[in-house]
Design a protein around this motif. Structure first.
Motif, mmCIF file in Angstrom:
data_model
loop_
_atom_site.group_PDB
_atom_site.id
_atom_site.type_symbol
_atom_site.label_atom_id
_atom_site.label_comp_id
_atom_site.label_asym_id
_atom_site.label_seq_id
_atom_site.Cartn_x
_atom_site.Cartn_y
_atom_site.Cartn_z
ATOM 1 N N PRO A 58 0.810 -1.225 0.000
ATOM 2 C CA PRO A 58 0.000 0.000 0.000
ATOM 3 C C PRO A 58 0.842 1.273 0.000
ATOM 4 N N TYR A 59 2.010 1.247 0.665
ATOM 5 C CA TYR A 59 2.862 2.444 0.662
ATOM 6 C C TYR A 59 3.255 2.810 -0.768
ATOM 7 N N CYS A 60 3.698 1.800 -1.531
ATOM 8 C CA CYS A 60 4.158 2.036 -2.913
ATOM 9 C C CYS A 60 2.989 2.518 -3.783
ATOM 10 N N ALA A 61 1.834 1.861 -3.616
ATOM 11 C CA ALA A 61 0.663 2.224 -4.414
ATOM 12 C C ALA A 61 0.274 3.676 -4.151
ATOM 13 N N LYS A 62 0.288 4.055 -2.868
ATOM 14 C CA LYS A 62 -0.109 5.418 -2.497
ATOM 15 C C LYS A 62 0.891 6.447 -3.043
ATOM 16 N N ALA A 63 2.185 6.097 -2.973
ATOM 17 C CA ALA A 63 3.224 7.030 -3.437
ATOM 18 C C ALA A 63 3.103 7.287 -4.935
ATOM 19 N N ASN A 64 2.509 6.347 -5.657
ATOM 20 C CA ASN A 64 2.371 6.489 -7.112
ATOM 21 C C ASN A 64 0.920 6.710 -7.537
ATOM 22 N N ALA A 65 0.077 7.132 -6.573
ATOM 23 C CA ALA A 65 -1.357 7.238 -6.850
ATOM 24 C C ALA A 65 -1.650 8.194 -8.003
ATOM 25 N N SER A 66 -0.865 9.280 -8.118
ATOM 26 C CA SER A 66 -1.185 10.288 -9.128
ATOM 27 C C SER A 66 -0.429 10.054 -10.437
ATOM 28 N N THR A 67 0.477 9.048 -10.473
ATOM 29 C CA THR A 67 1.202 8.752 -11.716
ATOM 30 C C THR A 67 0.812 7.344 -12.142
ATOM 31 N N SER A 68 1.237 6.937 -13.306
ATOM 32 C CA SER A 68 1.015 5.532 -13.656
ATOM 33 C C SER A 68 2.384 4.889 -13.851
ATOM 34 N N PRO A 69 2.888 4.241 -12.806
ATOM 35 C CA PRO A 69 4.241 3.676 -12.889
ATOM 36 C C PRO A 69 4.328 2.603 -13.959
ATOM 37 N N HIS A 70 5.453 2.544 -14.646
ATOM 38 C CA HIS A 70 5.643 1.541 -15.700
ATOM 39 C C HIS A 70 7.113 1.153 -15.752
ATOM 40 N N MET A 71 7.400 0.091 -16.470
ATOM 41 C CA MET A 71 8.776 -0.380 -16.627
ATOM 42 C C MET A 71 9.601 0.693 -17.339
ATOM 43 N N GLU A 72 10.935 0.633 -17.145
ATOM 44 C CA GLU A 72 11.806 1.665 -17.724
ATOM 45 C C GLU A 72 12.914 1.070 -18.589
ATOM 46 N N ASN A 73 12.671 -0.114 -19.150
ATOM 47 C CA ASN A 73 13.729 -0.781 -19.919
ATOM 48 C C ASN A 73 14.177 0.012 -21.140
ATOM 49 N N VAL A 74 13.218 0.707 -21.789
ATOM 50 C CA VAL A 74 13.548 1.585 -22.912
ATOM 51 C C VAL A 74 12.821 2.903 -22.664
ATOM 52 N N ALA A 75 13.554 3.945 -22.274
ATOM 53 C CA ALA A 75 12.944 5.235 -21.935
ATOM 54 C C ALA A 75 13.214 6.233 -23.056
ATOM 55 N N VAL A 130 24.003 3.729 -1.748
ATOM 56 C CA VAL A 130 22.603 3.346 -1.939
ATOM 57 C C VAL A 130 21.809 3.915 -0.772
ATOM 58 N N THR A 131 20.807 4.730 -1.076
ATOM 59 C CA THR A 131 19.997 5.351 -0.021
ATOM 60 C C THR A 131 18.537 4.940 -0.194
ATOM 61 N N THR A 132 17.742 5.165 0.860
ATOM 62 C CA THR A 132 16.309 4.952 0.708
ATOM 63 C C THR A 132 15.555 6.183 1.204
ATOM 64 N N SER A 133 14.601 6.629 0.403
ATOM 65 C CA SER A 133 13.728 7.746 0.774
ATOM 66 C C SER A 133 12.357 7.222 1.170
ATOM 67 N N ASP A 134 12.207 5.893 1.172
ATOM 68 C CA ASP A 134 10.877 5.302 1.338
ATOM 69 C C ASP A 134 10.585 4.904 2.773
ATOM 70 N N GLN A 135 9.303 4.903 3.100
ATOM 71 C CA GLN A 135 8.841 4.426 4.397
ATOM 72 C C GLN A 135 8.321 2.995 4.278
ATOM 73 N N ASN A 179 13.996 -7.969 -3.771
ATOM 74 C CA ASN A 179 13.168 -9.178 -3.747
ATOM 75 C C ASN A 179 11.792 -8.912 -3.158
ATOM 76 N N ILE A 180 11.700 -7.851 -2.320
ATOM 77 C CA ILE A 180 10.424 -7.530 -1.673
ATOM 78 C C ILE A 180 9.452 -6.937 -2.705
ATOM 79 N N HIS A 181 9.991 -6.126 -3.625
ATOM 80 C CA HIS A 181 9.179 -5.494 -4.674
ATOM 81 C C HIS A 181 9.702 -5.960 -6.021
#
Lengths: 247, 290
Positions: A58-75, A130-135, A179-181
């Protein structure tokens, strides 16, 4: 008298060596001015980037609620520029540009359950963070081939975790996963010598390149590599543009 | 004529360039033979690789293969897959993540076996046989010839179990989010459990604390402490050494005991306290770093 002559000869020799050294250092400091720049484009219709369902966390879903996250293999940017391409010098480098790793510390952040940047380029032996900004908890798990000298490791980063500082021993394109996400997927692009990564418009500049003739390699995680020959002299940056064609 | 010359030169250049890559990926018998002098040192026993050849052929080769790459004839039929000794990556270590295990670690794994896998406890071996086999296992990887094992993590002496420590352990379980994979009740049913993969990209299950299985790397209190502080390399289980302090680690060990099915002092105390599973909807509690 003979001794004096000897002394003079030795002194002369020392002076010649010193002058030579002085000239050489001068040449090196001037050399660091050289640059290679250019644009990497994608030709054709950009491939569809699959959307990511983050509802399991739910944390990840909420953080991206206003965007539509997608893969970034070819940007691919609006002008056809290709982002996250790593540019490095694959042939022609020698001396300090090759043997001394860069001293800045690039940062790979876990933010909104994605890697920022998606591709982190670095020099062999260069310290990165490597840092984390996430809760929400992540585990940072690069998976290199241990036969190269790069050894896989796996560290947890729960909310508020201190940064992890590491470096790699050998050039290698190393996949990074959480591995968690399972959608989190990025790269440590470890190269020897100066490097650059393209921005959202596909532009790049490799700095600190001594004058000389080089092969520049452009690496894209799914489209592969391309090379170009460039000559770096003083003054304007050498140019090398690349185009990756859609499959 | 000239073209042929060019071609043969190109060919030679290609061979010269590709050769080191090939040797990186594929070790030959000559590589192994060059390391046949490999030794192990476990307590006062010295193991010699060359003395383990008979035991390896008889007991190990069927799964681990004659090149030690885990591609023995049983490979297609066993899951989890046999370890690839050439990579030098091992689950059960006393050393930090990303480092080689000690000889003692490898010997312990042979003796203990790996629960819920095809690796049984090899309690038929003498200490000398195990030491020889450890040296033999090491001779498959070039890493043991050039790298030293990591420095084993320090485990402070075990404190007394108290209600406060169990409650503190529950907080650690919540804060570092063990439940993401292991579930709030330890039943391996956390939100990420179903998508876990090992380093080969194969599905792998999180440890279920509640069904009476033995943890893969040992079931003593010290083993549990070591497992989450070093991580199990090659699997999704990371090292928590940077995020759990030694004293808190003991608290977590005590809390993990309350999830396990075996009767224990911890379980009795938890029952008395009426301890509930952690609440995953509670706001995250940063460890004071931010």
């Amino acid at each position: 008298m003979k001794n004096l002559q000897k002394l003079a000869a030795v002194l002369m020799a020392v002076m010649v060596v010193l002058c030579g050294a002085l000239l050489l250092t001068h040449e090196v400091s001037a050399a660091t001015e050289g640059k290679i720049s250019g644009t990497v484009k994608y030709e054709g219709t950009p491939p569809h980037m699959r959307g990511i369902d983050m509802s399991k966390d739910p944390y990840c879903a909420k953080a991206n609620a206003s965007t539509s996250p997608h893969m970034e293999n070819v940007a691919v940017g609006s002008g056809g520029g290709l982002e996250n391409v790593v540019l490095y010098i694959s042939e022609g480098l020698s001396g300090p540009a090759l043997s001394q790793p860069a001293t800045n510390v690039p940062v790979f952040d876990q933010k909104n359950c994605e890697y920022t940047p998606h591709v982190l380029a670095m020099d062999v032996g260069q310290t990165f963070k490597v840092t984390t900004s996430d809760q929400t908890a992540h585990n940072i798990h690069p998976n290199p081939n241990p036969m190269t000298g790069n050894i896989p490791w796996n560290q947890s980063q729960p909310p508020g975790a201190p940064p992890v500082e590491k470096s790699w021993k050998a050039p290698e394109m190393i996949e990074v996963k959480c591995n968690i996400h399972p959608w989190m997927h990025g790269w440590f692009a470890v190269v020897k010598g100066p490097y650059a990564t393209t921005d959202a418009n596909g532009n790049y500049t490799i700095s600190n390149v001594p004058p000389g003739n080089y092969t520049v390699t452009a690496w894209q995680e799914t489209l592969g590599t391309q090379t170009a020959k460039v000559t770096v002299a003083g003054g304007a940056p050498a140019k090398a543009d690349f185009t990756f064609k859609g499959k | 004529m000239r073209i042929t010359l060019h071609k043969s030169l190109l060919c030679m250049a290609a061979v010269v360039m590709v050769f080191p890559l090939a040797s990186l990926a594929q070790q030959t018998k000559a590589d192994f033979d060059a390391r046949i002098g490999m030794e192990s040192h476990i307590a006062n026993v010295t193991g010699h690789a060359k003395n383990a050849q008979y035991d390896y052929r008889r007991y190990c080769v069927g799964c681990h293969g004659d090149r030690g790459d885990g591609m023995g004839e049983n490979f297609p039929w066993v899951d989890p897959k046999p370890r690839d000794f050439q990579l030098g990556i091992f689950k059960c270590r006393s050393t930090p993540t990303g480092t080689l295990p000690t000889d003692q670690d490898l010997s312990d794994t042979i003796g203990r076996g790996l629960d819920r896998s095809n690796m049984p406890p090899w309690n038929i071996f003498t200490e000398q046989q195990k030491a020889d086999l450890v040296a033999w296992v090491k001779h498959f990887s070039p890493r043991f010839a050039t790298e030293k094992p990591g420095t084993p993590i320090q485990i402070p002496s075990e404190p007394e179990v108290t209600a406060d420590r169990i409650k503190a352990g529950r907080e650690v379980f919540s804060r570092v989010q063990c439940w993401k994979c292991h579930g709030v009740t330890g039943e391996a049913n956390g939100p990420s459990a179903s998508t876990l993969q090992d380093d080969l990209g194969r599905p792998i299950a999180a440890f279920n604390f509640t069904e009476g299985s033995r943890p893969k790397c040992g079931s003593s209190d010290q083993d549990l402490y070591r497992i989450f502080m070093t991580g199990l390399d090659g699997t999704p289980m990371p090292s928590f050494a940077d995020n759990i302090k030694p004293d808190e680690a003991w608290d977590l060990v005590f809390y993990l005991r309350t999830l396990m099915s075996e009767p224990s002092k911890e379980k009795a105390i938890a029952k008395q306290l009426g301890l509930k599973p952690v609440d995953t909807n509670a706001p995250a509690q940063p460890s004071g770093q931010q």
